[in-house]
Design an enzyme around this catalytic site. Sequence first.
Site, PDB file in Angstrom:
ATOM      1  CB  CYS A 115      -1.103  -0.037   1.317  1.00 11.42           C
ATOM      2  SG  CYS A 115      -2.057  -1.373   1.228  1.00 11.42           S
ATOM      3  CG  HIS A 255      -3.056   3.515   3.015  1.00 11.86           C
ATOM      4  ND1 HIS A 255      -3.364   3.166   1.963  1.00 11.86           N
ATOM      5  CD2 HIS A 255      -3.053   2.093   3.777  1.00 11.86           C
ATOM      6  CE1 HIS A 255      -3.832   1.863   1.723  1.00 11.86           C
ATOM      7  NE2 HIS A 255      -3.418   1.303   2.828  1.00 11.86           N
ATOM      8  CG  ASN A 285      -6.562  -0.607   1.883  1.00 13.84           C
ATOM      9  OD1 ASN A 285      -6.059  -0.189   0.880  1.00 13.84           O
ATOM     10  ND2 ASN A 285      -6.093  -1.262   2.877  1.00 13.84           N
TER      11      ASN A 285
HETATM   12  N1  COA Z   1     -18.261  -8.974   9.940  1.00 11.75           N
HETATM   13  C1  COA Z   1     -18.840  -9.527  11.115  1.00 11.75           C
HETATM   14  N2  COA Z   1     -17.971  -9.874  12.061  1.00 11.75           N
HETATM   15  C2  COA Z   1     -16.702 -10.180  11.940  1.00 11.75           C
HETATM   16  C3  COA Z   1     -16.028  -9.764  10.546  1.00 11.75           C
HETATM   17  C4  COA Z   1     -17.009  -9.206   9.532  1.00 11.75           C
HETATM   18  N3  COA Z   1     -16.554  -8.811   8.259  1.00 11.75           N
HETATM   19  N4  COA Z   1     -14.901  -9.937  10.679  1.00 11.75           N
HETATM   20  C5  COA Z   1     -14.551 -10.298  11.853  1.00 11.75           C
HETATM   21  N5  COA Z   1     -15.587 -10.574  12.704  1.00 11.75           N
HETATM   22  C6  COA Z   1     -15.909 -10.580  13.942  1.00 11.75           C
HETATM   23  C7  COA Z   1     -14.647 -11.627  14.580  1.00 11.75           C
HETATM   24  O1  COA Z   1     -15.046 -12.902  14.269  1.00 11.75           O
HETATM   25  C8  COA Z   1     -14.808 -11.521  15.957  1.00 11.75           C
HETATM   26  O2  COA Z   1     -15.768 -12.021  16.499  1.00 11.75           O
HETATM   27  P1  COA Z   1     -15.697 -12.759  17.849  1.00 11.75           P
HETATM   28  O3  COA Z   1     -15.466 -11.834  18.674  1.00 11.75           O
HETATM   29  O4  COA Z   1     -17.035 -13.606  18.164  1.00 11.75           O
HETATM   30  O5  COA Z   1     -14.550 -13.599  17.809  1.00 11.75           O
HETATM   31  C9  COA Z   1     -15.383  -9.730  15.966  1.00 11.75           C
HETATM   32  O6  COA Z   1     -15.848  -9.631  14.725  1.00 11.75           O
HETATM   33  C10 COA Z   1     -14.240  -8.849  16.304  1.00 11.75           C
HETATM   34  O7  COA Z   1     -13.156  -8.974  15.330  1.00 11.75           O
HETATM   35  P2  COA Z   1     -12.033  -8.229  15.816  1.00 11.75           P
HETATM   36  O8  COA Z   1     -10.732  -8.700  14.934  1.00 11.75           O
HETATM   37  O9  COA Z   1     -11.650  -8.060  17.200  1.00 11.75           O
HETATM   38  O10 COA Z   1     -12.338  -6.947  15.215  1.00 11.75           O
HETATM   39  P3  COA Z   1     -11.240  -5.535  15.090  1.00 11.75           P
HETATM   40  O11 COA Z   1     -11.744  -4.448  16.282  1.00 11.75           O
HETATM   41  O12 COA Z   1      -9.974  -5.786  15.594  1.00 11.75           O
HETATM   42  O13 COA Z   1     -11.333  -4.942  13.749  1.00 11.75           O
HETATM   43  C11 COA Z   1     -10.297  -4.855  11.767  1.00 11.75           C
HETATM   44  C12 COA Z   1     -11.186  -5.931  12.809  1.00 11.75           C
HETATM   45  C13 COA Z   1      -9.497  -5.772  10.486  1.00 11.75           C
HETATM   46  C14 COA Z   1     -11.385  -4.039  11.109  1.00 11.75           C
HETATM   47  C15 COA Z   1      -9.065  -4.200  12.169  1.00 11.75           C
HETATM   48  O14 COA Z   1      -8.222  -5.105  12.926  1.00 11.75           O
HETATM   49  C16 COA Z   1      -8.393  -3.707  11.271  1.00 11.75           C
HETATM   50  O15 COA Z   1      -8.830  -2.413  10.649  1.00 11.75           O
HETATM   51  N6  COA Z   1      -7.222  -3.714  11.219  1.00 11.75           N
HETATM   52  C17 COA Z   1      -6.415  -2.932  10.073  1.00 11.75           C
HETATM   53  C18 COA Z   1      -6.582  -3.689   8.678  1.00 11.75           C
HETATM   54  C19 COA Z   1      -5.917  -2.850   7.639  1.00 11.75           C
HETATM   55  O16 COA Z   1      -5.953  -1.612   7.689  1.00 11.75           O
HETATM   56  N7  COA Z   1      -5.287  -3.492   6.696  1.00 11.75           N
HETATM   57  C20 COA Z   1      -4.604  -2.939   5.509  1.00 11.75           C
HETATM   58  C21 COA Z   1      -3.330  -2.495   5.570  1.00 11.75           C
HETATM   59  S1  COA Z   1      -2.754  -1.736   4.283  1.00 11.75           S
END
Ligand code: COA
Length: 366
Positions: A115, A255, A285
């Site tokens: 990215c 970004h 993204n």
């Molecule tokens: N829809 C519904 N529920 C979802 C889901 C979706 N698409 N994806 C995950 N979940 C669930 C998980 O299974 C988890 O359930 P559980 O608590 O029963 O186990 C719950 O939601 C929470 O998941 P979690 O991983 O704790 O969420 P989070 O608050 O960390 O958010 C991201 C997840 C991916 C949005 C976050 O970690 C993030 O933005 N990371 C950066 C990613 C990024 O920017 N990447 C690009 C880099 S260039």
Amino acid sequence: MTRTHASLIGWGHFAPETVVTNDDLAKMVDTSDEWIRSRSGIEQRHFVTEDQATSDLSIEAGRRALDRAGVDPEDVDLVIVATSSPDYLTPPVSSQVQHGLGCTNAGAFTMMVGCTGFVYGLVTADQFIQTGAYKTVLVVGAEVISKNLDFEDRTTCVLFGDGAGAVVLQATDAPCGVRSFELGSDGSQAEALIAPCPGTRNPVSQYAIDNRTHYLRMDGKAVFRFATRTMTESLERVMGKAGVGVPDVDLFIPHQANARIIEYAAKQLGLPPEKVVMNVADYGNTSAATIPIALSEALDAGRAKAGDTLAMVGFGAGLTWAACLFDLGPLAVSPSDAGEEADRAGGDGAPDSVIDDRGVVDGLIA
Ligand code: COA
């Protein structure tokens, strides 16, 4: 002695017509509009159709940037394409873009830096111009991520989209271009964002496909921690190197991975919302394309103006990061100023639902 600087004289962006809303995705994977919006700020993304690839989006964005600049493709000296999703591993997509645009006198190379690729590319182009080696350079950031997404992995597939943005830099004596920059890499976190196959570590095999290793995998929490730290710190360092502070920067173009990450960084740095570009709701993204798309939209809208100082910062696979302060010189004025803005966004911009009853989005099977 006068120094040569790089002036941004053209810009353009393109997103494929097909819009996939969060509700569309909720018909394919176990997710919801509420979850995606609240965790990421994303409302919709654009996906290519089966017959579109990264070179097609790059060429469209590149053509718009060259038109805006009023530059003949034959006068381009170098084409840099930043992408993690080239049409093929070989040949480099940059040569397809160079050929497709008719840049017959240009060298071309592809930068695969996740990215952060566009900022790496912009800084590289600026160096070629500062040394006097080249006069006119086209920098493209483009991705087709949708074809590498695992629609059985809801934690990752809801966050990404496809698109392209491009800029034309040209040599000038006027003081502008990259004022300070930082390019960073932390390969110890390679596994946090990875598409393991195909490559020399994991060539294509039935085993690799059966284990879905050809799809993008992400440790969202690790990337989130990395992003919030590096965005703030690298922006502080590039402002420090240039001897400027937040009030001296006219617009921050981060970004566009996640609204929460951008808001966190903005709060840490004390940035007012009007100084921060955020369009992640419309595109998701698009990896190396997020910053040039956001930059192009900001220029189209007059949010970024001649003489402005811009701060751009990216993070992503590697893990890598890149930040720069970029001064805009005088901007190109083209016939498209007369009113082709709607055309620039790609398609008609209407968020039509594209999913059918079987869960098929233009060739993508749910
Ligand atoms: N829809 C519904 N529920 C979802 C889901 C979706 N698409 N994806 C995950 N979940 C669930 C998980 O299974 C988890 O359930 P559980 O608590 O029963 O186990 C719950 O939601 C929470 O998941 P979690 O991983 O704790 O969420 P989070 O608050 O960390 O958010 C991201 C997840 C991916 C949005 C976050 O970690 C993030 O933005 N990371 C950066 C990613 C990024 O920017 N990447 C690009 C880099 S260039």
